[in-house]
Scaffold this active site. Structure first.
Site, mmCIF file in Angstrom:
data_model
loop_
_atom_site.group_PDB
_atom_site.id
_atom_site.type_symbol
_atom_site.label_atom_id
_atom_site.label_comp_id
_atom_site.label_asym_id
_atom_site.label_seq_id
_atom_site.Cartn_x
_atom_site.Cartn_y
_atom_site.Cartn_z
ATOM 1 N N HIS A 152 4.443 32.744 -22.084
ATOM 2 C CA HIS A 152 5.000 32.294 -20.585
ATOM 3 C C HIS A 152 6.315 33.237 -18.924
ATOM 4 O O HIS A 152 6.337 33.579 -19.381
ATOM 5 C CB HIS A 152 5.405 30.875 -20.538
ATOM 6 C CG HIS A 152 5.327 30.175 -21.821
ATOM 7 N ND1 HIS A 152 5.122 29.089 -22.070
ATOM 8 C CD2 HIS A 152 5.337 30.219 -23.232
ATOM 9 C CE1 HIS A 152 4.516 28.519 -23.289
ATOM 10 N NE2 HIS A 152 4.648 29.878 -24.169
ATOM 11 N N HIS B 133 0.669 34.399 -26.490
ATOM 12 C CA HIS B 133 0.532 34.132 -24.793
ATOM 13 C C HIS B 133 2.197 34.283 -24.654
ATOM 14 O O HIS B 133 2.894 34.311 -25.288
ATOM 15 C CB HIS B 133 0.319 32.705 -24.137
ATOM 16 C CG HIS B 133 1.558 31.618 -25.371
ATOM 17 N ND1 HIS B 133 0.245 31.117 -26.601
ATOM 18 C CD2 HIS B 133 2.276 31.108 -24.950
ATOM 19 C CE1 HIS B 133 1.385 30.057 -27.392
ATOM 20 N NE2 HIS B 133 2.716 29.987 -25.436
HETATM 21 P P1 5GP Z 1 4.131 27.324 -27.379
HETATM 22 O O1 5GP Z 1 2.603 28.299 -28.581
HETATM 23 O O2 5GP Z 1 4.209 28.753 -25.948
HETATM 24 O O3 5GP Z 1 5.389 27.021 -27.788
HETATM 25 O O4 5GP Z 1 3.249 26.454 -26.807
HETATM 26 C C1 5GP Z 1 2.360 26.483 -25.587
HETATM 27 C C2 5GP Z 1 2.170 26.569 -24.971
HETATM 28 O O5 5GP Z 1 0.333 26.150 -23.768
HETATM 29 C C3 5GP Z 1 3.146 25.086 -24.013
HETATM 30 O O6 5GP Z 1 3.279 25.295 -22.395
HETATM 31 C C4 5GP Z 1 1.889 23.830 -23.314
HETATM 32 O O7 5GP Z 1 2.107 23.169 -22.375
HETATM 33 C C5 5GP Z 1 0.716 24.552 -23.326
HETATM 34 N N1 5GP Z 1 -0.924 24.753 -23.220
HETATM 35 C C6 5GP Z 1 -0.843 22.909 -24.895
HETATM 36 N N2 5GP Z 1 -2.832 23.228 -24.470
HETATM 37 C C7 5GP Z 1 -2.722 24.156 -23.473
HETATM 38 C C8 5GP Z 1 -3.822 23.571 -22.342
HETATM 39 O O8 5GP Z 1 -4.997 23.151 -23.016
HETATM 40 N N3 5GP Z 1 -5.071 24.120 -21.204
HETATM 41 C C9 5GP Z 1 -3.133 24.296 -21.372
HETATM 42 N N4 5GP Z 1 -3.299 25.480 -20.105
HETATM 43 N N5 5GP Z 1 -2.505 24.708 -21.267
HETATM 44 C C10 5GP Z 1 -1.715 24.655 -22.586
#
Ligand code: 5GP
Length: 139
Positions: free
Chosen positions: A105, A103
């Protein structure tokens, strides 16, 4: 590197097994609001194809995700009248990754306003809903 896990949260969102505030979808990509935003309008772009992160994604899927990331970046700047936009993308635990489906951001930025912590507080669902609508309108 670990194998792709079909039961990661974003795979469940893609299958419709978990709710989300959807912003955009095409044949290769999907975008939705981050549930713990680091700033107003923080959203995420993912490929529909199974990819753990940038280390295993197919080049054509990555190209599609980047194209959607650019499209959404322009939309969030317009929707929130932002001064700039920050793109983050994390890979593997050492790289700060928490959810193991690739993903990007997209975080609208405003002069003088710092980012909130990564995975901090859950946002009010009504605010996420309203912000998703604002972005959709700006697409
Ligand atoms: P990363 O893997 O990029 O470090 O972080 C994962 C991102 O996914 C974080 O910004 C977190 O807030 C978001 N996130 C985690 N769980 C969920 C979820 O169930 N739904 C959504 N929409 N975002 C999520």
């Amino acid at each position: 590197m670990a194998a792709y896990d079909n039961d990661n949260i974003f795979a469940k969102i893609l299958r419709g097994d978990m709710p989300c505030h959807k912003v955009y979808e095409d044949t290769e990509t999907f975008a939705f609001m981050d549930i713990m935003p680091r700033g107003e309008g923080h959203c995420l772009v993912i490929p529909k194809a199974a990819a753990r992160n940038i280390l295993d994604v197919e080049a054509n899927d990555l190209a599609s995700v980047i194209a959607t990331t650019q499209r959404l970046s322009k939309a969030v700047v317009k929707a929130f009248d932002a001064d700039g936009v920050t793109i983050h993308q994390f890979n593997e635990p050492a790289g700060g990754q928490l959810v193991y489906h690739l993903h990007f951001h997209i975080i609208p930025r405003f002069e003088g306003i710092k980012l909130k912590p990564h995975s901090g507080d859950m946002e009010d669902p009504e605010i996420l809903k309203a912000n998703a609508e604002k972005i959709r309108q700006a697409l």
